[in-house]
Design a protein around this motif. Structure first.
Motif, PDB file in Angstrom:
ATOM      1  N   GLY A 213       0.807  -1.213   0.000  1.00 16.87           N
ATOM      2  CA  GLY A 213       0.000   0.000   0.000  1.00 16.87           C
ATOM      3  C   GLY A 213       0.841   1.263   0.000  1.00 16.87           C
ATOM      4  N   ARG A 214       2.158   1.120   0.097  1.00 13.01           N
ATOM      5  CA  ARG A 214       3.075   2.263   0.097  1.00 13.01           C
ATOM      6  C   ARG A 214       3.823   2.306  -1.234  1.00 13.01           C
ATOM      7  NH1 ARG A 214       4.167   3.105   5.679  1.00 13.01           N
ATOM      8  NH2 ARG A 214       2.360   2.324   6.846  1.00 13.01           N
ATOM      9  N   LYS A 215       3.813   3.451  -1.898  1.00  9.14           N
ATOM     10  CA  LYS A 215       4.504   3.639  -3.172  1.00  9.14           C
ATOM     11  C   LYS A 215       5.907   4.196  -2.928  1.00  9.14           C
ATOM     12  CE  LYS A 215       1.491   6.573  -4.743  1.00  9.14           C
ATOM     13  NZ  LYS A 215       0.530   6.618  -3.619  1.00  9.14           N
ATOM     14  N   ILE A 216       6.804   3.962  -3.863  1.00  8.10           N
ATOM     15  CA  ILE A 216       8.158   4.483  -3.708  1.00  8.10           C
ATOM     16  C   ILE A 216       8.151   6.004  -3.642  1.00  8.10           C
ATOM     17  CG2 ILE A 216       8.682   4.538  -6.197  1.00  8.10           C
ATOM     18  CD1 ILE A 216      11.555   3.599  -5.364  1.00  8.10           C
ATOM     19  N   SER A 217       7.215   6.632  -4.346  1.00 13.46           N
ATOM     20  CA  SER A 217       7.143   8.095  -4.339  1.00 13.46           C
ATOM     21  C   SER A 217       6.686   8.642  -2.991  1.00 13.46           C
ATOM     22  CB  SER A 217       6.204   8.586  -5.437  1.00 13.46           C
ATOM     23  OG  SER A 217       4.908   8.048  -5.274  1.00 13.46           O
ATOM     24  N   ASP A 218       6.162   7.795  -2.103  1.00 12.36           N
ATOM     25  CA  ASP A 218       5.790   8.246  -0.767  1.00 12.36           C
ATOM     26  C   ASP A 218       7.024   8.626   0.051  1.00 12.36           C
ATOM     27  OD1 ASP A 218       3.127   7.750  -1.319  1.00 12.36           O
ATOM     28  OD2 ASP A 218       3.105   5.784  -0.359  1.00 12.36           O
ATOM     29  N   TYR A 219       8.149   7.998  -0.255  1.00  9.47           N
ATOM     30  CA  TYR A 219       9.359   8.191   0.543  1.00  9.47           C
ATOM     31  C   TYR A 219      10.529   8.769  -0.245  1.00  9.47           C
ATOM     32  CZ  TYR A 219       6.634   5.073   3.468  1.00  9.47           C
ATOM     33  OH  TYR A 219       5.618   4.509   4.197  1.00  9.47           O
ATOM     34  N   ILE A 220      10.475   8.616  -1.568  1.00  7.46           N
ATOM     35  CA  ILE A 220      11.556   9.124  -2.416  1.00  7.46           C
ATOM     36  C   ILE A 220      10.919   9.903  -3.553  1.00  7.46           C
ATOM     37  CG2 ILE A 220      13.574   8.542  -3.790  1.00  7.46           C
ATOM     38  CD1 ILE A 220      13.685   5.861  -2.303  1.00  7.46           C
ATOM     39  N   ASN A 221      11.097  11.213  -3.529  1.00  8.84           N
ATOM     40  CA  ASN A 221      10.502  12.076  -4.548  1.00  8.84           C
ATOM     41  C   ASN A 221      11.370  13.314  -4.734  1.00  8.84           C
ATOM     42  OD1 ASN A 221       9.648  13.997  -2.418  1.00  8.84           O
ATOM     43  ND2 ASN A 221       8.151  12.391  -1.914  1.00  8.84           N
ATOM     44  N   GLY A 222      10.855  14.325  -5.367  1.00  8.17           N
ATOM     45  CA  GLY A 222      11.644  15.513  -5.631  1.00  8.17           C
ATOM     46  C   GLY A 222      11.980  16.329  -4.406  1.00  8.17           C
ATOM     47  N   GLN A 223      11.257  16.081  -3.299  1.00  4.92           N
ATOM     48  CA  GLN A 223      11.491  16.860  -2.084  1.00  4.92           C
ATOM     49  C   GLN A 223      12.220  16.094  -0.986  1.00  4.92           C
ATOM     50  OE1 GLN A 223       8.219  16.965  -3.674  1.00  4.92           O
ATOM     51  NE2 GLN A 223       9.226  18.671  -4.708  1.00  4.92           N
ATOM     52  N   VAL A 224      12.084  14.795  -0.969  1.00  5.09           N
ATOM     53  CA  VAL A 224      12.668  14.009   0.114  1.00  5.09           C
ATOM     54  C   VAL A 224      13.234  12.700  -0.417  1.00  5.09           C
ATOM     55  CG1 VAL A 224      10.480  12.861   0.642  1.00  5.09           C
ATOM     56  CG2 VAL A 224      12.215  13.067   2.432  1.00  5.09           C
ATOM     57  N   THR A 225      14.302  12.238   0.217  1.00  4.19           N
ATOM     58  CA  THR A 225      14.870  10.925  -0.083  1.00  4.19           C
ATOM     59  C   THR A 225      15.086  10.199   1.230  1.00  4.19           C
ATOM     60  OG1 THR A 225      16.004  11.698  -2.079  1.00  4.19           O
ATOM     61  CG2 THR A 225      16.812   9.660  -1.085  1.00  4.19           C
ATOM     62  N   ASP A 226      14.218   9.255   1.523  1.00 10.94           N
ATOM     63  CA  ASP A 226      14.328   8.492   2.771  1.00 10.94           C
ATOM     64  C   ASP A 226      14.504   7.017   2.422  1.00 10.94           C
ATOM     65  OD1 ASP A 226      14.071   7.257   5.255  1.00 10.94           O
ATOM     66  OD2 ASP A 226      12.694   8.794   5.992  1.00 10.94           O
ATOM     67  N   PHE A 227      15.759   6.624   2.267  1.00 13.70           N
ATOM     68  CA  PHE A 227      16.063   5.255   1.893  1.00 13.70           C
ATOM     69  C   PHE A 227      15.703   4.256   2.992  1.00 13.70           C
ATOM     70  CE2 PHE A 227      19.610   6.674  -1.223  1.00 13.70           C
ATOM     71  CZ  PHE A 227      18.719   6.671  -2.269  1.00 13.70           C
ATOM     72  N   VAL A 228      15.609   4.698   4.219  1.00 12.26           N
ATOM     73  CA  VAL A 228      15.274   3.792   5.316  1.00 12.26           C
ATOM     74  C   VAL A 228      13.771   3.511   5.345  1.00 12.26           C
ATOM     75  CG1 VAL A 228      15.282   3.448   7.816  1.00 12.26           C
ATOM     76  CG2 VAL A 228      17.274   4.481   6.688  1.00 12.26           C
ATOM     77  N   LYS A 229      12.957   4.559   5.362  1.00 14.53           N
ATOM     78  CA  LYS A 229      11.503   4.364   5.409  1.00 14.53           C
ATOM     79  C   LYS A 229      10.955   3.757   4.113  1.00 14.53           C
ATOM     80  CE  LYS A 229      10.286   7.810   8.873  1.00 14.53           C
ATOM     81  NZ  LYS A 229       9.497   9.036   9.167  1.00 14.53           N
ATOM     82  N   ALA A 230      11.693   3.886   3.019  1.00 13.76           N
ATOM     83  CA  ALA A 230      11.234   3.314   1.749  1.00 13.76           C
ATOM     84  C   ALA A 230      11.053   1.801   1.841  1.00 13.76           C
ATOM     85  CB  ALA A 230      12.209   3.661   0.634  1.00 13.76           C
TER      86      ALA A 230
END
Length: 254
Positions: A213-230
């Motif tokens: 239910g979580r998309k990669i763009s929820d955690y990694i996008n143009g404003q944020v990069t969260d490799f852990v929460k991804a």
């Protein structure tokens, strides 16, 4: 392959607002957008925000310039053209690790996962999930007879245990992806180990949030990069920091 028979019945004279389409036409549009990774959720034949938003994203990627909440023969033709590009038609080379990595990069871009940070995380996930081999694997692949083990210890979802570059599990997920690619994964679950199919599952799942239910763009996008929460896109926080470190490694090389 999805053939747009219902949509091809609309007026050819001008663009038609999406809200004026029939339920059958909306359902056909939703099925096409779901197959291409623009729509999440179910196919219900009802016009709403999710369908309108998915269509607008498709039009932007396809460089279509008519009103975002309408459809015409040109945009239908472009949609059919993209649907006609079947799995395996891009000629990817899965015979080597390098070839598979390039295939994942290209497939990400084709599905609109275009940020280097996003591609790096998809690569890191495939790396981890396949034990650095970049070959589709089965759940418990390290055992001598994983099928027998899973039949005994995981009868609740056997034979729909994890397979692929990322673990596709449970009958409803096999059925869902089978419908998207027009392969009977319910009857033949081992097809999920074919590289072309495993690649589609990996990338489409990240784009649409099909796994958790979580998309990669929820955690990694143009404003944020969260490799852990991804990692929530796949499996909670299991090995999240290890995969984040792999993602940083791939980011430096993408």
């Amino acid at each position: 392959m999805i053939t747009l028979t219902e949509l091809n019945a609309i007026s050819k004279d001008k663009a038609t607002p999406l809200k004026e389409l029939t339920k059958a036409q909306i359902a056909e549009l939703q099925a096409a957008l779901l197959k291409l990774g623009y729509l999440t959720g179910s196919i219900d034949g009802f016009y709403g925000y999710n369908t309108c938003n998915a269509w607008a994203k498709f039009m932007d990627d396809a460089d279509i310039d008519h009103e975002a909440d309408s459809i015409n023969t040109g945009s239908i033709g472009k949609l059919q053209q993209m649907l006609n590009d079947p799995i395996g038609a891009r000629g990817y080379d899965f015979s080597t690790k390098t070839g598979t990595i390039e295939a994942i990069k290209c497939e990400c871009i084709c599905h609109g996962i275009g940020l280097k940070t996003q591609i790096a995380y998809v690569l890191a996930t495939a790396d981890h999930e396949t034990n650095h081999t970049f070959k589709p694997v089965t759940e418990a692949y390290w055992l001598d007879d994983p099928d027998a083990y899973l039949k005994k210890h995981h009868a609740d979802y056997y034979p729909y245990y994890g397979r692929g570059y990322v673990q596709l599990t449970w009958d409803y997920n096999y059925e869902k992806f089978g419908k998207l690619i027009h392969k009977d994964l319910l009857a033949y679950p081992a097809l999920a180990l074919e590289p072309e199919i495993a690649l589609f599952v990996l990338v489409h799942g990240f784009k649409t949030g099909a796994f958790s239910g979580r998309k990669i763009s929820d955690y990694i996008n143009g404003q944020v990069t969260d490799f852990v929460k991804a990692r929530y896109c796949i499996n909670g926080q299991d090995k999240a920091h290890e995969i984040a470190e792999l993602a940083r490694h791939y980011l430096a090389a993408v």
